[in-house]
Write an enzyme that holds these catalytic residues in place. Structure first.
Site, PDB file in Angstrom:
ATOM      1  N   GLU A 177       0.064   0.670  -5.707  1.00  0.00           N
ATOM      2  CA  GLU A 177      -0.690   1.913  -5.836  1.00  0.00           C
ATOM      3  C   GLU A 177      -0.537   2.424  -7.272  1.00  0.00           C
ATOM      4  O   GLU A 177       0.394   2.039  -7.975  1.00  0.00           O
ATOM      5  CB  GLU A 177      -0.114   2.979  -4.893  1.00  0.00           C
ATOM      6  CG  GLU A 177      -0.102   2.596  -3.433  1.00  0.00           C
ATOM      7  CD  GLU A 177      -1.489   2.566  -2.827  1.00  0.00           C
ATOM      8  OE1 GLU A 177      -2.325   3.406  -3.207  1.00  0.00           O
ATOM      9  OE2 GLU A 177      -1.744   1.675  -1.996  1.00  0.00           O
ATOM     10  N   ASP A 188       8.865   3.572   1.485  1.00  0.00           N
ATOM     11  CA  ASP A 188       7.799   2.989   2.310  1.00  0.00           C
ATOM     12  C   ASP A 188       8.412   2.082   3.377  1.00  0.00           C
ATOM     13  O   ASP A 188       8.067   2.172   4.562  1.00  0.00           O
ATOM     14  CB  ASP A 188       6.827   2.198   1.427  1.00  0.00           C
ATOM     15  CG  ASP A 188       5.776   1.453   2.240  1.00  0.00           C
ATOM     16  OD1 ASP A 188       4.780   2.089   2.631  1.00  0.00           O
ATOM     17  OD2 ASP A 188       5.959   0.249   2.504  1.00  0.00           O
ATOM     18  N   LYS A 192       8.500   2.374   7.682  1.00  0.00           N
ATOM     19  CA  LYS A 192       8.130   1.304   8.606  1.00  0.00           C
ATOM     20  C   LYS A 192       9.326   0.917   9.479  1.00  0.00           C
ATOM     21  O   LYS A 192       9.164   0.628  10.669  1.00  0.00           O
ATOM     22  CB  LYS A 192       7.614   0.106   7.820  1.00  0.00           C
ATOM     23  CG  LYS A 192       6.276   0.395   7.120  1.00  0.00           C
ATOM     24  CD  LYS A 192       5.938  -0.669   6.092  1.00  0.00           C
ATOM     25  CE  LYS A 192       4.558  -0.429   5.468  1.00  0.00           C
ATOM     26  NZ  LYS A 192       4.341  -1.296   4.294  1.00  0.00           N
TER      27      LYS A 192
END
Lengths: 408, 408
Positions: A177, A188, A192
């Site tokens: 990104e 991140d 998850k």
């Protein structure tokens, strides 16, 4: 279907639906889309666009696809859809990791399907599978590479490229990104991992409660030292549980090179599921990317329209998170002139840290570099031992946990 | 539940149910079991035993678990159960591979769940998953290691053990059946491959139509030669399709050592799913064994009682099977004295077979051994070229197809 968000994923969903690739399994059209700012898009899309979150229900969708990302207005619209009995499919890991309890409780209360297969390893369907198969899901450890960007970056570093250059490559190739900080700092992967803990340990945790470490100070020299000791540094996420304990970690770790996850390069993701007394399961595939994610989302739509709820992932007991049990550490020492291995070993042993294997002394631009593997020890023992070493010999130490599959 | 068959798997199902490991997801008791011969077992089991196939319905089961193996009476009892609306779970690959059309058509006609997750890679649930997810299932090639016994045997051969000794090890460790011929000759893998073709290509084929080769003439010297060329010989099953063509193979093949399946040792199974333009998916785990299979069977019972049909696997178009497209061959030459590489290359090139890479000449008890990799060529071209070589130089040649993941 209503699509919340027309970014890279939302656009890929629209393209895939328009391409006819879903026929004959799914004959769907976009009834409307929610965007943050309509700009000039109202004229260019063949479906209505709205910017007011709850106005999306004016389109009377049969399914809501949430690919906005972030917490709001995603949470509000998803809750509203569930309460109206409209199935929801989301690819939003942050939303599920943060509000999973509330959202799955609402899904259960209203008997409305809520699916999130695309949120974790989008290219490999497994969350719904294991949620419906309690015996397969009764594992007690999950080890995974959940962030493709950081795997790509560390694979490039393993190839001799400096961290910043590797990250620039990832950006140029469209893997990272514009702001890759959540990929790099482990948050991140931690989100998850919180979803995996929910599905497999059936525990609810805050992603911010998971100890996450950045990959940014892993360099080619540390990677070479890891190779010399038969391993690689990989960006992994680990969760293991044994009632009432839950241990989690997300960050760079030392994996043996013959490990299926240790050997996983590029942007691939992988999940290892372990149960004592049984051979591990590995699920490996692409983790993200607009088309991969869009395909997972639309498969979820097919399943949601078939009435399939993700079983048993309603409100769960809250758990506190500690570190996973130590399997030892990979330690790199750097100094202008390093002390003898024997002296290092003596000093560490005095703090309860025992060395399993040394690599050879290497020259380094700023002096010398050596690395070693330890036997399992407590994190505090390692910390105190390395502090004592730094005090005695002015060397800088970096440590990474060793993560290995169990050998039953 | 009624259990058809109380062999190793049926007994493991009974033990697992009795252990309470399935609670609270599945509260089931065995209402009756069908065995070929009751012997003295009526006195030792806590449930009724019958030897007359259709008498099993006197027990009024809610689910029928078929772990008899073989074709009859399995087929008759399964059809009867489906027609009575009683969900069926089977671990019987031979049954599904042979009568899949008839059985799934009956399941569809009577609206009765029929599940067979345990029939292929029992330890990794994926057949039902992909059947319900059309976009994930739209692949065009499956490459797999589907038989743990033959993988174990070839892994031992790779470790330097002779084939017969490796097979004896497999028997001693309980991996191989008393008669391991179906494991060794590729027909077990071919049956499982036929089931994968059914699920992914949506084509119906006879397992006997798949070209299957035995692993029995793979020896340590061939394996060493494969290693010298950067690969391993693995017992693989391959299917690829592109309407209207279907190519299949089951037998020993040359896989690159950095391939996830090429590196898979022991009794592990693995499946690679490929779609052009997308990264491959790998699913890896234990393939068989009584407990692994029993767990898959009981998870299928949970899903079947939840009303879950395996979608879309009813009667399918019949397809004829050819070989997969060549990716080249790994060829081993043995002779008292081998001709020069240049002469071999010349002779093969005259038949359209081009050499990609040679290994070094090795001494061999009976003379000399060399191996090489070819570029893709037609099977007939290779056959004619090797015949010409044998005629010209009295050397014995063995060839294995090269099987590689696509690099998109």
């Amino acid at each position: 279907v209503a699509v919340l968000g027309l970014g890279r994923i939302g656009s890929a969903v629209a393209d895939l639906l328009a391409s006819g690739a879903c026929a004959p399994h799914l004959e769907a059209t976009i009834a409307g889309a929610l965007v943050r700012s309509a700009d000039g898009r109202r004229a260019t899309t063949p479906f209505p666009i709205c910017t007011e979150p709850l106005a999306i229900f004016d389109a009377r969708p049969d399914v809501v696809i949430e690919v906005l990302g972030g917490l709001e207005p995603a949470r509000t619209v998803v809750l509203e859809a569930l309460s109206r009995g409209i199935p929801v499919v989301t690819a939003n890991k942050t939303l599920i990791a943060t509000y999973g309890d509330e959202l799955f409780a609402a899904a259960t209360r209203f008997g409305t399907p809520l699916r999130c297969e695309a949120a974790v390893v989008a290219g490999v369907p497994f969350l719904g599978t294991f949620a419906a198969r309690p015996l397969a899901a009764s594992v007690d450890r999950v080890t995974a590479i959940l962030n493709g960007t950081s795997n790509f970056v560390l694979s490039r570093v393993d190839g001799g490229v400096a961290f910043e250059e590797a990250l620039a490559d990832a950006r140029r190739l469209g893997y990272a990104e514009p702001d890759p900080s959540k990929d790099v700092d482990g948050s991140d992967a931690a989100e998850k991992l919180a979803i995996l803990v929910r599905h497999f340990a059936r525990l609810s945790i805050r992603p911010s409660g998971i100890a996450a470490e950045s990959i940014e100070n892993v360099g080619p020299d540390e990677m070479r030292a890891a190779r010399a000791l038969g391993g690689r540094i990989k960006p992994v996420a680990v969760a293991e549980w044994s009632s009432p304990d839950l241990g989690c970690f997300a960050g760079p770790a030392f994996l043996p090179e013959d490990d299926l996850l240790g050997g996983l390069g590029g942007v691939l993701n992988g999940v290892r599921l372990e149960r004592r007394g049984s051979a591990a399961i590995h699920l490996i595939g692409p983790g993200a990317g607009p088309e991969v994610t869009a395909r997972a989302v639309l498969d979820d739509v097919v399943e949601a329209l078939g009435g399939r709820q993700q079983v048993g992932v309603g409100a769960l007991p809250r758990a506190s998170v500690g570190p996973p049990a130590s399997q030892g550490y990979f330690v790199t020492l750097r100094a202008t002139s390093l002390p003898d291995a024997v002296d290092v070993a003596d000093l560490l042993a005095a703090h309860g840290v025992w060395i399993r294997r040394w690599d050879a002394l290497q020259a380094h631009p700023d002096g010398e570099l050596r690395a070693f593997l330890t036997f399992p020890c407590l994190p505090d023992e390692l910390l105190m031992a390395l502090r004592a070493l730094a005090a005695a010999s002015a060397c800088a130490a970096t440590s990474r946990p060793i993560v290995e599959a169990r050998r039953d």
